[in-house]
Design an enzyme around this catalytic site. Structure first.
Site, PDB file in Angstrom:
ATOM      1  N   SER A  96       1.174  -1.064  -0.035  1.00 39.02           N
ATOM      2  CA  SER A  96       0.005   0.140  -0.003  1.00 39.02           C
ATOM      3  C   SER A  96       1.021   1.504   0.035  1.00 39.02           C
ATOM      4  O   SER A  96       1.279   1.846  -0.799  1.00 39.02           O
ATOM      5  CB  SER A  96      -0.994  -0.108   1.162  1.00 39.02           C
ATOM      6  OG  SER A  96      -2.035   0.455   0.933  1.00 39.02           O
ATOM      7  N   ASP A 220     -10.047  -5.040  -4.337  1.00 39.25           N
ATOM      8  CA  ASP A 220      -9.182  -4.308  -3.177  1.00 39.25           C
ATOM      9  C   ASP A 220      -9.703  -2.581  -3.593  1.00 39.25           C
ATOM     10  O   ASP A 220      -9.556  -2.404  -4.110  1.00 39.25           O
ATOM     11  CB  ASP A 220      -8.271  -3.371  -3.993  1.00 39.25           C
ATOM     12  CG  ASP A 220      -7.034  -3.007  -3.486  1.00 39.25           C
ATOM     13  OD1 ASP A 220      -7.774  -1.721  -2.390  1.00 39.25           O
ATOM     14  OD2 ASP A 220      -5.627  -3.349  -3.420  1.00 39.25           O
ATOM     15  N   HIS A 248      -8.009  -4.871  -0.311  1.00 43.05           N
ATOM     16  CA  HIS A 248      -6.529  -4.837  -0.246  1.00 43.05           C
ATOM     17  C   HIS A 248      -5.550  -5.255   0.373  1.00 43.05           C
ATOM     18  O   HIS A 248      -4.166  -5.771   0.325  1.00 43.05           O
ATOM     19  CB  HIS A 248      -6.655  -3.368   0.571  1.00 43.05           C
ATOM     20  CG  HIS A 248      -5.743  -2.429   0.534  1.00 43.05           C
ATOM     21  ND1 HIS A 248      -5.411  -2.299  -0.703  1.00 43.05           N
ATOM     22  CD2 HIS A 248      -5.003  -1.611   1.096  1.00 43.05           C
ATOM     23  CE1 HIS A 248      -3.960  -1.401  -0.561  1.00 43.05           C
ATOM     24  NE2 HIS A 248      -4.102  -1.100   0.914  1.00 43.05           N
TER      25      HIS A 248
END
Length: 267
Positions: A96, A220, A248
């Site tokens: 991320s 996601d 995610h």
């Protein structure tokens, strides 16, 4: 084994160091900490890997200075860790926002010490749209998150945790993820949101010249899958592996498949 590495005068990062062998430097996402890699760090040492999990400044057990939360500064922190620990032939993993930080590291420091890059649900090449980049989270939504960080951070952390998974997980697991967010500081959460909102990593991608793998959940909701496609286009020779039923948090949402894939691509 846990210890601290000084990355600049008066600022130390917490490092969890497990196993012996080929070094894997693991960088967490917003607003988590090194613990998110628990189910990888428990596995990889058995296969000859040394898992080095770092808490970015302001997160987890690291120091939390008031300023300096740009991608440049976070990338410089990684360089300080790599140099301090005298790491070579590093397999660098970023999730991320951590994916954005490691991409900036690869361009800013020309991939010093790194021989393989693995991006997980990465917030690259942009987290927010622009006039020539339609994908991502609207700037206005990120502004709301910044405001919420200063007004109701517990709810912000809890709500964000709900977005991580596409599959059912236990409430205890959700609480564990939430507790990682609570361990961060309010200003580090807010200031890194500014970095997420304003940074454009498209110019960084051509500087990545090591074998690169992009692992991304098709479901996601935080960094939508089209971001992975654009990232893959920008990194010559990179490989994109989609996880059809993952959100995610691909490192847990597709845990058996993810761990198997990670073992297969580590070189």
């Amino acid at each position: 084994m846990g210890y601290y590495v000084e990355v600049e005068r008066g600022v130390k990062l917490y490092v969890e160091d497990t196993g012996e062998g080929i070094p894997i430097l693991m960088v967490h996402g917003w607003p988590l900490d090194h613990r998110m890699y628990e189910y990888q760090a428990a596995l990889l040492p058995s296969y000859g890997y040394r898992c080095i999990q770092v808490d970015l400044r302001g997160f987890g057990r690291s120091d939390r200075p008031w300023q300096s939360y740009t991608y440049d500064r976070l990338a410089d922190d990684l360089l300080a860790v790599i140099q301090s620990l005298q790491l070579r032939q590093v397999r660098l993993i970023g999730f991320s926002m951590g994916g954005a930080v490691v991409v900036r590291y690869m361009s800013r420091h020309r991939g010093f010490g790194v021989t393989q890059l693995i991006l997980l649900g990465a917030a690259t090449p942009r987290f927010t749209p622009s006039s020539d980049f339609p994908q991502g989270t609207p700037v206005t939504e990120v502004d709301k998150l910044i405001k919420q960080a200063y007004t109701d951070r517990p709810q912000l952390v809890t709500s964000f945790g709900e977005l991580l998974f596409a599959n059912p997980v236990s409430q205890s697991l959700r609480d564990w993820i939430r507790d990682q967010g609570f361990a961060s500081s309010v200003h580090s959460m807010a200031f890194t949101l500014y970095s997420l909102r304003d940074s454009d990593l498209r110019p960084d991608l051509p500087y990545i010249r090591v074998p690169t793998w992009i692992l991304h959940g098709k479901l996601d909701q935080v960094c939508p899958f089209p971001l992975a496609i654009e990232t893959q286009k920008g990194i010559a020779g990179s490989r994109l592996i989609p996880f059809e039923r993952s959100g995610h948090a691909v490192f847990y949402d597709a845990l058996p498949e993810f761990n198997s894939t990670l073992l297969s691509i580590l070189s």
